[in-house]
Design a protein around this motif. Structure first.
Motif, short mmCIF file in Angstrom:
data_model
loop_
_atom_site.label_atom_id
_atom_site.label_comp_id
_atom_site.label_asym_id
_atom_site.label_seq_id
_atom_site.Cartn_x
_atom_site.Cartn_y
_atom_site.Cartn_z
N ARG A 25 6.22 12.16 5.34
CA ARG A 25 6.14 12.12 3.44
C ARG A 25 6.62 12.88 2.67
N LYS B 292 7.45 0.49 0.18
CA LYS B 292 8.61 -0.13 -1.36
C LYS B 292 9.44 0.26 -1.96
N SER B 293 10.07 1.41 -2.69
CA SER B 293 10.82 1.77 -2.63
C SER B 293 12.26 1.89 -1.87
N THR B 294 12.25 1.64 -1.06
CA THR B 294 13.29 1.31 0.42
C THR B 294 13.40 0.11 0.66
N GLY C 274 0.71 -0.98 0.46
CA GLY C 274 0.22 -0.47 0.26
C GLY C 274 0.53 1.39 0.39
N ILE C 275 0.47 2.05 -0.30
CA ILE C 275 0.90 4.17 0.12
C ILE C 275 2.12 3.87 1.43
N GLY C 276 3.16 4.26 1.01
CA GLY C 276 4.09 4.46 2.38
C GLY C 276 4.44 3.12 2.51
N SER C 277 3.95 1.91 2.13
CA SER C 277 4.80 1.12 3.08
C SER C 277 5.86 1.00 3.04
N GLU D 228 10.64 0.97 13.37
CA GLU D 228 10.61 1.45 13.05
C GLU D 228 11.99 2.39 13.34
N SER D 229 12.65 2.70 12.12
CA SER D 229 13.61 3.25 11.72
C SER D 229 14.30 4.78 11.96
N ASN E 282 7.71 -4.19 7.95
CA ASN E 282 8.46 -3.43 7.43
C ASN E 282 8.04 -2.26 8.93
N ILE F 238 16.05 6.64 7.90
CA ILE F 238 15.90 5.96 6.72
C ILE F 238 16.02 6.65 5.91
P1 ATP Z 1 4.51 5.13 -1.90
O1 ATP Z 1 3.67 3.76 -2.50
O2 ATP Z 1 3.51 6.00 -1.63
O3 ATP Z 1 5.20 5.53 -2.61
P2 ATP Z 1 6.49 3.23 -0.73
O4 ATP Z 1 6.07 2.24 -0.08
O5 ATP Z 1 7.47 3.45 -1.97
O6 ATP Z 1 5.29 4.70 -1.19
P3 ATP Z 1 8.52 4.61 0.67
O7 ATP Z 1 8.58 5.90 0.13
O8 ATP Z 1 9.57 3.35 0.64
O9 ATP Z 1 6.98 3.65 0.28
O10 ATP Z 1 8.11 5.01 2.69
C1 ATP Z 1 7.65 5.75 2.67
C2 ATP Z 1 8.03 6.43 3.61
O11 ATP Z 1 8.30 5.54 5.03
C3 ATP Z 1 9.66 7.11 2.64
O12 ATP Z 1 9.58 8.41 3.72
C4 ATP Z 1 10.30 6.03 3.68
O13 ATP Z 1 11.91 6.93 4.40
C5 ATP Z 1 9.80 5.78 5.16
N1 ATP Z 1 10.18 4.73 5.97
C6 ATP Z 1 10.04 3.46 5.24
N2 ATP Z 1 10.08 2.00 5.84
C7 ATP Z 1 10.88 2.90 6.71
C8 ATP Z 1 10.98 2.27 8.40
N3 ATP Z 1 11.17 1.27 8.61
N4 ATP Z 1 11.39 3.13 9.19
C9 ATP Z 1 10.71 4.23 9.47
N5 ATP Z 1 10.82 5.03 8.29
C10 ATP Z 1 10.02 4.06 7.10
#
Ligand code: ATP
Length: 212
Positions: A145, A15-17, A10-13, A179-180, A176, A183
């Motif tokens: 974010r 994926k990019s990380t 989902g959004i903010g899960s 909490e980091s 995931n 990140i």
């Molecule tokens: P979207 O689909 O919305 O583009 P995404 O699934 O690619 O999002 P990310 O952009 O990787 O998600 O992560 C969402 C936000 O949460 C980013 O700001 C990222 O730095 C942060 N984040 C990811 N994993 C963690 C973690 N384990 N602890 C803290 N922050 C995190």
């Protein structure tokens, strides 16, 4: 033919990380969101088709697609949305497959797609990998974010497949929730790295034994 892992969540899960961690192991990726923009880039045949259908107001003065207006036009108009999907989806699919085939040599590749399951793109991949977080974390990470309201994030979450449904369709799951604090700049939750490492080994093995 390549071994393709579909990376969704989902959004903010995260994926990019997660994709960044795979990339550090030499695994390249195609991002469905980027492809979706490329197929309607300035001067593209698909953009011309959309302008033909909805009218010239769909073009900005710079001759690019006016996305906010398009979103507005298909909002509450199922027929318009359906027409748009019917031209966008095949174009995106074709372009994704082409980009996946053209990635540099690697034992397997990633397809990053937020709507992998919603748009039935899982038929293109050998394996579905879900990045899982609680709705609470989804909300707080997306809010910190992007400059959006909690209501907007809630609406997006509601428009996506539900967490239990997504998990039920997963072959593999990355947790995931931990909490980091560092990140950014290529850092990741300490719990993420070992999970990616373990999956990497599994995918190397599966790709090797896949009968292509
Ligand atoms: P979207 O689909 O919305 O583009 P995404 O699934 O690619 O999002 P990310 O952009 O990787 O998600 O992560 C969402 C936000 O949460 C980013 O700001 C990222 O730095 C942060 N984040 C990811 N994993 C963690 C973690 N384990 N602890 C803290 N922050 C995190």
């Amino acid at each position: 033919k390549r071994f393709i892992v579909g990376l969704t969540g989902g959004i903010g899960s995260g994926k990019s990380t997660v994709a960044r961690l795979f990339n550090q192991l030499g695994i390249p990726a195609v991002d469905a969101d980027i492809v979706a923009r490329e197929v309607v880039a300035k001067g593209s045949p698909l953009l011309a088709k959309i302008v033909d259908h909805f009218g010239p107001q769909l073009l900005t003065p710079q001759q690019t697609l006016n996305r906010p207006l398009l979103r507005q036009l298909i909002f509450n108009d199922p027929a318009a949305k359906q027409w748009l999907d019917s031209v966008m989806h095949p174009a995106i699919r074709t372009e994704m497959l082409q980009q996946l085939a053209n990635l540099p040599p690697a034992p397997y590749v990633l397809l990053i797609a937020p709507l992998l399951l919603e748009n039935k793109l899982d038929t293109l991949v050998n394996r579905v990998l879900v990045v899982d977080i609680s709705e609470r974390n989804q909300l707080s990470r997306t809010l910190s974010r992007d400059g959006v309201s909690a209501q907007q994030v809630q609406a997006i979450i509601a428009s996506q497949i539900s967490r239990p449904e997504r998990l039920a369709l997963a072959d593999d799951i990355i947790d995931n929730n931990s909490e980091s604090t560092d990140i950014t700049n290529g850092g990741a939750a300490a719990t993420l790295q070992p999970q990616v490492q373990q999956l990497h080994q599994r995918y190397l093995d599966l790709a090797k034994h896949l009968d292509l």
